[in-house]
Design an enzyme around this catalytic site. Structure first.
Site, PDB file in Angstrom:
ATOM      1  N   CYS A 371       0.828  -1.048   0.196  1.00 47.62           N
ATOM      2  CA  CYS A 371      -0.177  -0.218  -0.067  1.00 47.62           C
ATOM      3  C   CYS A 371       0.686   0.890   0.338  1.00 47.62           C
ATOM      4  O   CYS A 371       0.011   2.294  -0.798  1.00 47.62           O
ATOM      5  CB  CYS A 371      -1.337   0.102   0.819  1.00 47.62           C
ATOM      6  SG  CYS A 371      -0.644  -1.214   2.694  1.00 47.62           S
ATOM      7  N   ARG A 400       7.504 -11.846   4.930  1.00 47.37           N
ATOM      8  CA  ARG A 400       6.988 -11.357   6.105  1.00 47.37           C
ATOM      9  C   ARG A 400       7.386 -11.829   7.091  1.00 47.37           C
ATOM     10  O   ARG A 400       7.402 -13.595   6.403  1.00 47.37           O
ATOM     11  CB  ARG A 400       5.394 -11.267   6.210  1.00 47.37           C
ATOM     12  CG  ARG A 400       5.047 -10.264   5.165  1.00 47.37           C
ATOM     13  CD  ARG A 400       3.395 -10.814   5.553  1.00 47.37           C
ATOM     14  NE  ARG A 400       1.918  -9.715   4.777  1.00 47.37           N
ATOM     15  CZ  ARG A 400       1.086  -9.880   4.362  1.00 47.37           C
ATOM     16  NH1 ARG A 400       0.818 -10.482   5.106  1.00 47.37           N
ATOM     17  NH2 ARG A 400       0.788  -9.154   3.903  1.00 47.37           N
ATOM     18  N   GLN A 418       1.815 -10.802  -3.547  1.00 54.46           N
ATOM     19  CA  GLN A 418      -0.090 -11.030  -3.684  1.00 54.46           C
ATOM     20  C   GLN A 418      -0.150 -10.095  -4.816  1.00 54.46           C
ATOM     21  O   GLN A 418       0.281  -9.481  -5.347  1.00 54.46           O
ATOM     22  CB  GLN A 418       0.321  -9.461  -2.299  1.00 54.46           C
ATOM     23  CG  GLN A 418       0.240 -10.048  -1.814  1.00 54.46           C
ATOM     24  CD  GLN A 418       0.199  -8.636  -0.263  1.00 54.46           C
ATOM     25  OE1 GLN A 418       0.107  -7.975  -0.549  1.00 54.46           O
ATOM     26  NE2 GLN A 418      -0.650  -9.018   0.815  1.00 54.46           N
ATOM     27  N   ASP A 420      -2.180  -7.949  -5.880  1.00 54.01           N
ATOM     28  CA  ASP A 420      -2.835  -7.033  -4.874  1.00 54.01           C
ATOM     29  C   ASP A 420      -3.543  -5.758  -5.782  1.00 54.01           C
ATOM     30  O   ASP A 420      -3.155  -5.172  -6.873  1.00 54.01           O
ATOM     31  CB  ASP A 420      -1.785  -5.766  -4.299  1.00 54.01           C
ATOM     32  CG  ASP A 420      -1.569  -5.347  -2.532  1.00 54.01           C
ATOM     33  OD1 ASP A 420      -3.405  -5.474  -2.406  1.00 54.01           O
ATOM     34  OD2 ASP A 420      -1.246  -4.888  -1.924  1.00 54.01           O
ATOM     35  N   HIS A 422      -5.467  -1.211  -5.223  1.00 54.18           N
ATOM     36  CA  HIS A 422      -5.634  -0.398  -4.139  1.00 54.18           C
ATOM     37  C   HIS A 422      -7.075   0.437  -4.865  1.00 54.18           C
ATOM     38  O   HIS A 422      -6.082   0.934  -5.988  1.00 54.18           O
ATOM     39  CB  HIS A 422      -4.872   0.803  -2.973  1.00 54.18           C
ATOM     40  CG  HIS A 422      -3.804  -0.597  -2.849  1.00 54.18           C
ATOM     41  ND1 HIS A 422      -2.768  -0.580  -3.090  1.00 54.18           N
ATOM     42  CD2 HIS A 422      -4.190  -0.634  -1.656  1.00 54.18           C
ATOM     43  CE1 HIS A 422      -2.592  -1.463  -1.880  1.00 54.18           C
ATOM     44  NE2 HIS A 422      -3.031  -1.869  -1.544  1.00 54.18           N
ATOM     45  N   LYS A 502     -12.506  -5.600   6.718  1.00 65.14           N
ATOM     46  CA  LYS A 502     -12.833  -6.387   5.614  1.00 65.14           C
ATOM     47  C   LYS A 502     -13.676  -7.356   5.744  1.00 65.14           C
ATOM     48  O   LYS A 502     -14.255  -7.978   6.168  1.00 65.14           O
ATOM     49  CB  LYS A 502     -11.541  -6.669   5.887  1.00 65.14           C
ATOM     50  CG  LYS A 502     -10.388  -7.476   7.104  1.00 65.14           C
ATOM     51  CD  LYS A 502      -9.793  -8.722   6.756  1.00 65.14           C
ATOM     52  CE  LYS A 502      -9.238  -9.516   7.920  1.00 65.14           C
ATOM     53  NZ  LYS A 502      -8.186 -10.183   8.107  1.00 65.14           N
ATOM     54  N   HIS A 548      -8.436  -1.897   0.305  1.00 61.85           N
ATOM     55  CA  HIS A 548      -7.112  -2.735  -0.836  1.00 61.85           C
ATOM     56  C   HIS A 548      -7.418  -4.302  -0.653  1.00 61.85           C
ATOM     57  O   HIS A 548      -9.115  -4.102  -0.093  1.00 61.85           O
ATOM     58  CB  HIS A 548      -6.771  -3.020   0.470  1.00 61.85           C
ATOM     59  CG  HIS A 548      -5.666  -2.236   2.093  1.00 61.85           C
ATOM     60  ND1 HIS A 548      -4.246  -1.647   1.588  1.00 61.85           N
ATOM     61  CD2 HIS A 548      -6.166  -1.177   2.498  1.00 61.85           C
ATOM     62  CE1 HIS A 548      -4.096  -0.407   2.901  1.00 61.85           C
ATOM     63  NE2 HIS A 548      -5.395   0.231   3.400  1.00 61.85           N
TER      64      HIS A 548
END
Length: 685
Positions: A371, A400, A418, A420, A422, A502, A548
């Site tokens: 992000c 991570r 990911q 991912d 946004h 979420k 997200h």
RNA sequence: GCUGAUGUGGCUCAGCGGUAGAGCGUCUCCUUGGUAAGGAGAAGAUCGCGGGUUCAAAUCCCGCCAUCAGCUCCA
């Protein structure tokens, strides 16, 4: 005299004075009476023999209720304890709780005795006999330690040869006494026991009505444990078991475990030459050519889906300055899971010639999330509401740190990609974005035959950033969008991300396990922290809302999930090798090469087996590698200008021309697959 | 993080104080074969890493790393 109780639907029922939970169930239907495990009276769990009071709010918990299954398993733990005491009279019981998929009982074995799986048949035999007796579980509350029930209990769970009973239960009783039990005060906690046949155990309850409910149990394994989970205390033997209401359910569960073992993606990853791990890179997968092919196809497919929804793909750095992570809140909330860089400088004065503590003017950290990078792209220039909703996507590699002991194949790694994105939008646009995403995700999962998808709404966790008003607005926005979507969802309080609530997508694979994959997270916090703005229709500056979202979640993990879901036999479009060309002998190699070429030009991933082996062997090897199609080339095919095809599970397509074969395959490329979705949607509309 | 188990050629495993083994895979040769394993031979191992005990350690002890199974608490 009669009493009235209310049911969950708000209706009221009148019953004879002294009526029990079971009487209530009987008054509704005999079937319900048979299925009722316990009652929930004013939110307190009670046995079916519990007498109801006027005005009670009652919910009947049946064998279809998760709470019913928990109760069954708790009772099964008692049954097992009774059987173990019969088999090992000097064993001392401690605690026996329910777990996600069964139960266990921690037992202290004096004199170096132990329980091993070799003892299971004997114990299970005794459990069967006890279940057959169908003894009722009777709740007894002790008024004092002189109470006959207490005395009976001590007679059973005593230390052999000793006077008192076991120290573990003693500890629990003493704790309860400190909490006020046996004090005679009106609101004091009860000291309750459950009697079933000749067995009594200290227990809060409730339990199933009788041991006859416990016919479908199985002991699973043993492991070590410590009293109070404290390594300095007494070591205990933990015996695990599981229990189900129906024989079929137990059989299905055992079958699922067996299937899961067969489908283990770590084993298939080795067998199918997809990926491997090495000791020096714990939790960092090495994808082999075939594994990388699947990984890339998953990305290609996702990119195709993004392209139709007005996403803009970006690339952001793996490493950002630590200060950026302070600003985003990750440093405070996520530090333990982050990798930090360290500068090494050559220094002749240092002992080994290296200064390990060189001062960093700008300490850096590896991104655990994408992000901040996307926020920086947003911020690069002034944005207008006319660009909204702005959707920035990235196949972002994040790192991570995971605590040792939780890494697990591709399911739990320390670096993963990911899918991912946004979404930046106005508050008014949230609803539309969420609905777009829900449909989007369902379409993606459908492509893998994953059609059983459950939604969960998770709200504010303990550790979080942002004001109460923000959270309230965010939670109600998500809830509103979900309600508007008309899809069922479960509420999961306190399980949200630290920056916002979420929606999670849980998908069920073909052997019944569920996996959390997709997530949609609403964030009213990060845009403000980073000073994001847009110019609204009114000409003023406003702070955008940020969503997200990830659909696969982690591509690596999703790869693992579908490997197990398909048991390694990937559908044609995902198979790393789609067609295997097998010449009968060397003499047919030249023609086989021409066929390979023709298939490859059609867009298929083809491999030619040039090895000097007999056909049977080549077919076996091809089938074991789960290559969807084997194409056999022999003298006949060379002569006729044809091929002879069969599937990996032995279905013969017979002799046919290459074009005919290709025609039969359907959509075998990602673009063709996506086009077929579009066609299906148009047909439906 | 905690508990227990495991770590031996690319893979699966045997050996458990006295000169490193098997099967599969790989390579070479023979074989030219029709729908799930033809034959012969060869190469390939600092026995996870580091210490210790011993005349001698893959084997016993200690530490670390990794993997696997599970756990991270009120009857």
């Amino acid at each position: 005299m009669s009493i009235a109780v209310t049911l969950p639907d708000g209706s009221s029922r009148s019953l004879e004075d002294g009526a029990t939970v079971l009487d209530l169930a009987r008054s509704i239907s005999p079937g319900l009476a048979k299925a009722t495990v316990i009652g929930l009276v004013n939110d307190r769990q009670v046995d079916v023999r519990h007498a109801l009071q006027d005005g009670d709010a009652v919910r009947l918990v049946t064998d279809r209720d998760p709470l019913g299954l928990e109760t069954l398993r708790h009772s099964a733990a008692h049954l097992m304890a009774a059987a173990i005491l019969e088999e090992f009279p000097s064993a001392q019981l401690t605690i026996g709780p329910v777990t996600d998929d069964g139960f266990y009982y921690d037992i202290f074995m004096p004199d170096g005795q132990t329980i091993t799986p070799a003892d299971f048949p004997k114990i299970e035999q005794r459990m069967k006999a006890l279940a057959k007796r169908d003894d009722p579980f009777v709740r007894c509350v002790a008024a004092s330690e002189r109470d006959p029930v207490f005395q009976d209990y001590q007679a059973i769970d005593k230390v052999e040869g000793g006077a008192g009973f076991n120290q573990f239960k003693r500890e629990i009783v003493d704790e309860l006494k400190r909490a006020g039990a046996l004090s005679g005060e009106p609101d004091a906690p009860e000291l309750s026991f459950y009697r079933s046949g000749g067995f009594i155990d200290l227990c809060r309850g409730p339990h199933v009505p009788s041991t006859g409910w416990l016919k479908h149990t199985k002991l699973m394994k043993v492991s070590g444990a410590y009293w109070r989970a404290d390594a300095s205390r007494e070591p205990l033997v933990r015996v695990y078991g599981t229990a189900f209401f129906k024989k079929k359910e137990l059989a299905e569960y055992l079958h699922m475990l067996e299937e899961a073992k067969k489908r283990d993606h770590r084993v298939l990853g080795e067998q199918l030459d997809l990926f491997h791990f090495v000791d020096d890179a714990p939790g960092f997968p090495f994808l082999h050519p075939k594994g990388a092919t699947i990984y890339n196809l998953l990305q290609d497919f996702m990119r195709g889906m993004l392209a139709r929804r007005d996403y803009h793909e970006v690339r952001t750095p793996l490493i950002l300055s630590e200060s950026m992570w302070h600003r985003s809140g990750h440093y405070d909330n996520y530090m333990e899971n982050m990798f930090f860089t360290r500068r090494q400088v050559r220094d002749a004065r240092a002992e080994d010639g290296i200064n390990h503590n060189a001062e960093e003017d700008r300490p850096m950290a590896v991104k655990p999330m994408n992000c901040p990078g996307h926020l920086l792209i947003y911020k690069h220039r002034l944005r207008s509401h006319n660009e909204f909703p702005l959707r920035l996507a990235e196949m972002g590699l994040v790192h991570r740190r995971e605590m040792s002991g939780v890494r697990h194949g591709l399911f739990r790694v320390q670096a993963f990609t990911q899918d991912d994105a946004h979404h930046f939008c106005t508050p008014e646009q949230i609803n539309g974005e969420i609905n777009l995403l829900i449909d989007f995700f369902f379409e993606v999962y459908g492509a893998f035959g994953l059609t059983d998808v459950a939604l969960e709404l998770s709200t504010r966790p303990e550790k979080s950033i942002g004001s109460d008003e923000m959270w309230e607005a965010a939670e109600s926005a998500l809830k509103g969008a979900l309600d508007a979507s008309g899809r069922a969802y479960k509420l999961n309080p306190g399980d949200g991300a630290f920056y916002g609530p979420k929606i999670d997508f849980h998908i069920r694979d073909c052997i019944g396990r569920t996996w959390q994959c997709g997530t949609i997270q609403l964030d009213f916090s990060m845009p403000g922290r980073f000073g994001l703005e847009y110019v609204g229709a009114d000409g003023d500056r406003h702070t955008p809302v940020m969503i997200h979202r990830a659909c696969y979640g982690s591509i690596e993990r999703f790869f693992g999930i579908i490997t197990e879901h398909f048991a390694g036999a990937f559908p044609l479009w995902l198979a790393p090798v789609q067609v295997h060309v097998l010449p009968v002998s060397e003499k047919h190699l030249e023609y086989a090469r021409a066929v390979q070429d023709q298939l490859a030009r059609a867009g298929l991933r083809v491999e030619l087996d040039e090895s000097d082996e007999r056909l049977g062997y080549k077919i076996r090897r091809s089938a074991l590698m789960k290559i969807p199609y084997a194409v056999v080339i022999g003298a006949k095919e060379v002569e006729h200008g044809t091929i002879n095809a069969r599937t990996s599970d032995g279905e013969e397509l017979g002799e046919l021309r290459v074009e005919q074969f290709i025609e039969r395959l359907g959509a075998f490329t990602v673009p063709a697959l996506i086009a077929s979705f579009a066609a299906a949607r148009e047909a439906a509309a």
